[in-house]
Design an enzyme around this catalytic site. Structure first.
Site, short mmCIF file in Angstrom:
data_model
loop_
_atom_site.label_atom_id
_atom_site.label_comp_id
_atom_site.label_asym_id
_atom_site.label_seq_id
_atom_site.Cartn_x
_atom_site.Cartn_y
_atom_site.Cartn_z
N ASN A 9 1.20 -49.22 -2.29
CA ASN A 9 1.76 -48.67 -1.05
C ASN A 9 1.43 -47.19 -1.03
OD1 ASN A 9 3.28 -47.77 1.10
ND2 ASN A 9 5.26 -47.99 0.05
N LYS A 11 2.04 -45.12 1.15
CA LYS A 11 3.03 -44.34 1.94
C LYS A 11 2.28 -43.40 2.88
CE LYS A 11 6.26 -44.58 -1.88
NZ LYS A 11 7.67 -44.42 -2.17
N HIS A 95 10.74 -51.82 3.93
CA HIS A 95 10.72 -50.87 2.81
C HIS A 95 11.98 -49.99 2.91
CE1 HIS A 95 9.58 -47.55 0.22
NE2 HIS A 95 8.69 -48.36 -0.33
N GLU A 97 12.47 -46.99 2.56
CA GLU A 97 12.31 -45.73 3.32
C GLU A 97 12.42 -45.99 4.81
OE1 GLU A 97 8.68 -44.48 1.42
OE2 GLU A 97 9.79 -44.18 -0.45
N GLU A 166 12.93 -54.00 -4.80
CA GLU A 166 12.74 -52.58 -5.08
C GLU A 166 14.10 -51.88 -5.08
OE1 GLU A 166 8.56 -51.16 -4.01
OE2 GLU A 166 9.73 -51.05 -2.19
N GLY A 172 10.19 -43.93 -6.46
CA GLY A 172 9.74 -42.54 -6.45
C GLY A 172 10.57 -41.61 -7.31
N SER A 208 8.81 -47.13 -9.40
CA SER A 208 8.27 -46.35 -10.51
C SER A 208 7.49 -47.19 -11.52
CB SER A 208 9.38 -45.55 -11.19
OG SER A 208 9.97 -44.63 -10.26
C1 PEP Z 1 7.23 -48.02 -3.17
O1 PEP Z 1 6.92 -47.11 -2.41
O2 PEP Z 1 7.33 -49.15 -2.74
C2 PEP Z 1 7.45 -47.69 -4.58
C3 PEP Z 1 7.84 -48.62 -5.39
O3 PEP Z 1 7.22 -46.37 -4.96
P1 PEP Z 1 7.08 -45.82 -6.46
O4 PEP Z 1 6.19 -46.78 -7.20
O5 PEP Z 1 6.47 -44.48 -6.30
O6 PEP Z 1 8.45 -45.78 -7.04
#
Ligand code: PEP
Length: 244
Positions: A9, A11, A95, A97, A166, A172, A208
């Site tokens: 992703n 982003k 997601h 976000e 997630e 992040g 992460s």
């Molecule tokens: C994501 O954006 O779905 C995500 C898991 O980000 P990160 O791997 O940076 O934590």
């Protein structure tokens, strides 16, 4: 048998020149990971570029959002048919976000999943609890609530989705769920899906994920791969995750 899947992703990152370098590296390295599906979800304006570079490669691509509507007066929205024009195979829906910054609720997320399925694109339905929800013992309740409108789409639809667990507190932040914490929630998701007799739905972990922790997460029986944010912006790291 559930085939492993690793999705990047991006982003809201990227530029034409930066993407060109990243995509070229992905093309060069794709051969090392024949045992799993790999994909990247890029910002809308770069879908044509991604398609141009990755077509006929082993790496597929998708978008990070989709409108719940079909074509019409929805300024700023992007319809499923538009994503299909760029041969998107995947689209992220729900997601965290988007849930937190754009007030996307569970029903809207399911409507977006439905819109994706209507044009033959696989929705990657993201679910996950906040730290406060985890610490108050509500993790499985939150996941069940988030999944409910998706489950209401019925077994035929659910059989075609991918679910990404997630935990919001791990996205992040550099703070990853332990393999056992992730496995516990994945087992809950798998059991929920089993009610609809959809045992082959892939359930990814996100939060992460890095090359250094991927193997221990993927060793868990109900973790079928990863949704990778930050680490997907470096081709070598992303391919090492897929290789794991
Ligand atoms: C994501 O954006 O779905 C995500 C898991 O980000 P990160 O791997 O940076 O934590």
């Amino acid at each position: 048998m559930r085939r492993r899947l690793v999705i990047g992703n991006w982003k809201m990152h990227g530029s034409l020149s930066g993407n060109a370098a990243l995509l070229a590296q992905l093309r060069e390295g794709e051969g090392v990971v024949g045992h799993c599906d790999i994909a990247v979800c890029a910002p809308f304006p770069y879908l044509a570029q991604v398609q141009g570079v990755l077509q006929s490669s082993a790496v597929s691509w998708g978008a990070q959002d989709i409108s719940a509507h079909t074509l019409g007066a929805y300024t700023g929205e992007v319809a499923g048919t538009m994503l299909d024009d760029f041969a998107c195979r995947w689209v992220l829906v729900g997601h965290s976000e988007r849930r937190s910054m754009h007030a996307e609720g569970d029903q809207l997320v399911a409507d977006k999943a439905s819109a994706a399925l209507a044009v033959g694109i696989t929705p990657v339905v993201c679910v996950g609890e906040t730290l406060q929800e985890r610490e108050s013992g509500r993790t499985t309740d939150v996941i069940t609530r988030q999944l409910a409108p998706v489950m209401a789409l019925g077994a035929a639809a659910v059989a075609k989705v991918v679910v990404a667990y997630e935990p919001v507190w791990a996205i992040g932040t550099g703070r990853t769920a332990t393999p056992q914490q992730a496995q516990d929630v994945h087992a809950h998701i798998r059991a929920s899906l089993a009610v609809l007799a959809t045992p082959d739905v892939r359930v990814l972990y996100g939060g992460s994920v890095k090359a250094s922790n991927a193997a221990s997460l993927f060793a868990m029986p109900d973790i079928d791969g990863a949704l990778v944010g930050g680490a997907s912006l470096a081709a070598e790291e992303f391919l090492r995750i897929a290789a794991a």
